[in-house]
Motif scaffolding. Sequence first.
Motif, PDB file in Angstrom:
ATOM      1  N   THR A 127     -32.418  -6.644 -16.630  1.00  0.00           N
ATOM      2  CA  THR A 127     -32.294  -6.700 -18.049  1.00  0.00           C
ATOM      3  C   THR A 127     -31.590  -5.350 -18.342  1.00  0.00           C
ATOM      4  O   THR A 127     -32.565  -4.342 -17.775  1.00  0.00           O
ATOM      5  N   ASN A 169     -17.418  -7.739 -26.142  1.00  0.00           N
ATOM      6  CA  ASN A 169     -18.390  -7.823 -24.908  1.00  0.00           C
ATOM      7  C   ASN A 169     -17.897  -6.985 -23.812  1.00  0.00           C
ATOM      8  O   ASN A 169     -17.150  -7.578 -22.964  1.00  0.00           O
ATOM      9  N   ASN A 191     -17.618  -7.751 -17.550  1.00  0.00           N
ATOM     10  CA  ASN A 191     -17.869  -9.013 -18.382  1.00  0.00           C
ATOM     11  C   ASN A 191     -17.290 -10.284 -18.007  1.00  0.00           C
ATOM     12  O   ASN A 191     -17.592 -11.312 -18.568  1.00  0.00           O
ATOM     13  N   ASN A 241     -15.394 -17.508 -15.885  1.00  0.00           N
ATOM     14  CA  ASN A 241     -16.390 -18.147 -16.193  1.00  0.00           C
ATOM     15  C   ASN A 241     -17.691 -18.411 -15.558  1.00  0.00           C
ATOM     16  O   ASN A 241     -18.818 -18.510 -16.009  1.00  0.00           O
ATOM     17  N   ILE A 253     -28.414  -9.337 -17.346  1.00  0.00           N
ATOM     18  CA  ILE A 253     -28.433  -9.523 -18.825  1.00  0.00           C
ATOM     19  C   ILE A 253     -28.415  -8.314 -19.359  1.00  0.00           C
ATOM     20  O   ILE A 253     -29.126  -7.115 -19.379  1.00  0.00           O
ATOM     21  N   THR A 264     -27.662  -8.535 -27.781  1.00  0.00           N
ATOM     22  CA  THR A 264     -27.398  -9.234 -26.548  1.00  0.00           C
ATOM     23  C   THR A 264     -26.249  -9.583 -26.171  1.00  0.00           C
ATOM     24  O   THR A 264     -25.555 -10.599 -26.821  1.00  0.00           O
ATOM     25  N   GLY A 303     -25.278 -10.742 -23.008  1.00  0.00           N
ATOM     26  CA  GLY A 303     -25.336 -11.907 -22.226  1.00  0.00           C
ATOM     27  C   GLY A 303     -25.198 -11.496 -20.649  1.00  0.00           C
ATOM     28  O   GLY A 303     -25.563 -10.333 -20.143  1.00  0.00           O
ATOM     29  N   MET A 304     -24.998 -12.454 -19.857  1.00  0.00           N
ATOM     30  CA  MET A 304     -25.019 -12.430 -18.437  1.00  0.00           C
ATOM     31  C   MET A 304     -23.965 -11.610 -18.198  1.00  0.00           C
ATOM     32  O   MET A 304     -22.892 -12.106 -18.594  1.00  0.00           O
ATOM     33  N   TYR A 305     -24.069 -10.592 -17.358  1.00  0.00           N
ATOM     34  CA  TYR A 305     -22.808  -9.993 -16.686  1.00  0.00           C
ATOM     35  C   TYR A 305     -22.979  -9.767 -15.168  1.00  0.00           C
ATOM     36  O   TYR A 305     -24.056 -10.018 -14.620  1.00  0.00           O
TER      37      TYR A 305
END
Length: 188
Positions: free
Chosen positions: A34, A94, A120, A125, A151, A158, A160-162
């Motif tokens: 994180t 993002n 990003n 996806n 994260i 937040t 998100g996942m990167y």
Amino acid sequence: MVAALALFLAVLPGWAKKMAEEAPDQLFDGPIQTVDIRVLAKDMRILRSSGGWGGGGGKRPEVPATVKFGTNVFEKVAIHIKGAAGSFRQIDANPALTLNFGKLNPEQSCFGHRKLHLNNSVQDNSLMNELVASRMFNEAGVPTPRVSHAIVILNGRTLGMYVMKEGWDKPFLKRNFGSSKGNLYDPN
């Protein structure tokens, strides 16, 4: 994509063996990190002026940030928005980011890394293209930055996942070529 996945699965056993022989890297060989980034309000205003690739004069302003990985806190980390046509996103969306731990504090690194990219992946996806390609190229003996996931949190939001990617910098050169001396030509 199917051929790339088949090649990845074919080289996976050799890659896993190579990873076991090398000292593990906290960022790329362990659990998902994180990354908690804090940017002062005045510096967020500067990042909002970033025009990205081709827009706003192509300005890529850098500002200082505080970056936290677990319990490890890094002060005065230079941060800028990255991305090109199609992937650039403003700071309030993002954004893809570059973290330069040694630019404002030359003695500082993040677990041996001076530069990290947080992508990003708006054009992927699955968040897997860079990871699979990086591991395939490294297994084939082609020096390529290591990739993992993270994260990302920016000022308490937040994102998100990167995709977290190692920078093309002196630690990368030394790890792959035994020395960081010489020239590194970057097309950007």
